[in-house]
Design a protein around this motif. Structure first.
Motif, short mmCIF file in Angstrom:
data_model
loop_
_atom_site.label_atom_id
_atom_site.label_comp_id
_atom_site.label_asym_id
_atom_site.label_seq_id
_atom_site.Cartn_x
_atom_site.Cartn_y
_atom_site.Cartn_z
N GLY A 235 4.21 -9.63 -3.17
CA GLY A 235 5.26 -8.83 -2.55
C GLY A 235 4.80 -8.04 -1.36
N CYS A 236 3.64 -8.35 -0.84
CA CYS A 236 3.07 -7.64 0.31
C CYS A 236 3.44 -8.40 1.58
N ASP A 237 4.55 -8.00 2.20
CA ASP A 237 5.07 -8.71 3.38
C ASP A 237 5.40 -7.68 4.46
N GLU A 238 5.76 -8.17 5.63
CA GLU A 238 6.14 -7.27 6.72
C GLU A 238 7.32 -6.40 6.29
N LYS B 51 -1.56 -10.54 10.34
CA LYS B 51 -2.25 -11.46 11.24
C LYS B 51 -3.39 -12.17 10.53
N ILE B 52 -3.25 -12.38 9.24
CA ILE B 52 -4.32 -12.94 8.42
C ILE B 52 -4.43 -14.44 8.68
N GLU B 53 -5.64 -14.88 9.01
CA GLU B 53 -5.90 -16.30 9.29
C GLU B 53 -6.11 -17.10 8.01
N ASN B 54 -6.66 -16.47 6.98
CA ASN B 54 -6.94 -17.15 5.72
C ASN B 54 -5.61 -17.44 5.00
N ALA B 55 -5.25 -18.71 4.92
CA ALA B 55 -3.96 -19.11 4.34
C ALA B 55 -3.84 -18.73 2.86
N MET B 56 -4.94 -18.86 2.12
CA MET B 56 -4.88 -18.54 0.69
C MET B 56 -4.65 -17.05 0.47
N LEU B 57 -5.34 -16.21 1.24
CA LEU B 57 -5.15 -14.77 1.10
C LEU B 57 -3.74 -14.37 1.49
N LYS B 58 -3.24 -14.94 2.57
CA LYS B 58 -1.88 -14.62 3.01
C LYS B 58 -0.86 -15.03 1.94
N ARG B 59 -1.05 -16.19 1.34
CA ARG B 59 -0.15 -16.66 0.29
C ARG B 59 -0.20 -15.73 -0.93
N ARG B 60 -1.40 -15.26 -1.29
CA ARG B 60 -1.55 -14.36 -2.44
C ARG B 60 -0.87 -13.03 -2.17
N PHE C 27 -5.17 -0.56 -1.95
CA PHE C 27 -3.88 0.05 -1.65
C PHE C 27 -2.88 -0.29 -2.74
N GLU C 28 -1.82 0.51 -2.80
CA GLU C 28 -0.78 0.31 -3.82
C GLU C 28 0.52 -0.09 -3.14
N THR C 29 1.17 -1.07 -3.71
CA THR C 29 2.49 -1.47 -3.27
C THR C 29 3.29 -1.95 -4.47
N LYS C 30 4.47 -1.47 -4.61
CA LYS C 30 5.38 -1.87 -5.69
C LYS C 30 4.73 -1.77 -7.07
N GLY C 31 3.95 -0.71 -7.29
CA GLY C 31 3.34 -0.47 -8.59
C GLY C 31 2.09 -1.27 -8.86
N GLN C 32 1.58 -2.00 -7.87
CA GLN C 32 0.38 -2.82 -8.04
C GLN C 32 -0.73 -2.30 -7.15
N TYR C 33 -1.95 -2.36 -7.63
CA TYR C 33 -3.11 -2.00 -6.84
C TYR C 33 -3.75 -3.30 -6.35
N ILE C 34 -4.00 -3.39 -5.06
CA ILE C 34 -4.56 -4.59 -4.45
C ILE C 34 -5.80 -4.18 -3.67
N SER C 35 -6.90 -4.90 -3.85
CA SER C 35 -8.13 -4.64 -3.10
C SER C 35 -8.41 -5.84 -2.20
N ILE C 36 -8.71 -5.55 -0.94
CA ILE C 36 -9.07 -6.60 0.00
C ILE C 36 -10.30 -6.16 0.79
N ARG C 37 -10.97 -7.13 1.39
CA ARG C 37 -12.15 -6.83 2.20
C ARG C 37 -11.74 -6.10 3.47
N GLN C 38 -12.67 -5.31 4.02
CA GLN C 38 -12.39 -4.57 5.25
C GLN C 38 -12.05 -5.52 6.40
N CYS C 39 -12.72 -6.68 6.48
CA CYS C 39 -12.44 -7.61 7.57
C CYS C 39 -11.02 -8.17 7.46
#
Length: 75
Positions: free
Chosen positions: A32-35, A18-27, A53-65
């Protein structure tokens, strides 16, 4: 359940982005982080700092919001 409500080490599946930020959603989609994607929470900071968090061998950091906008379900 929201991503920021999960515990460290818990494995969950993304049910909705439900991410509103289009750039973050695209990234996230480019990484490979999809439903339906399985993720594992690796680290959570205190007082609103980033969630890692980790997905498909990658570590991704995002803001709590932004983590609040990712809906997950237990596997």
């Amino acid at each position: 359940m929201q991503l920021n409500e999960t515990a460290v080490g818990e494995k969950v599946r993304i049910s909705e982005l439900k991410i509103e930020n289009a750039m973050l959603k695209r990234r996230l989609l480019a990484l490979g982080c999809d439903e339906g994607c399985d993720i594992c929470i690796k680290q959570k900071g205190l007082f609103g700092s980033p969630c890692t968090f980790e997905t498909k061998g990658q570590y991704i950091s995002i803001r709590q919001c932004d983590a609040c906008a990712i809906m997950v379900e237990r596997r």
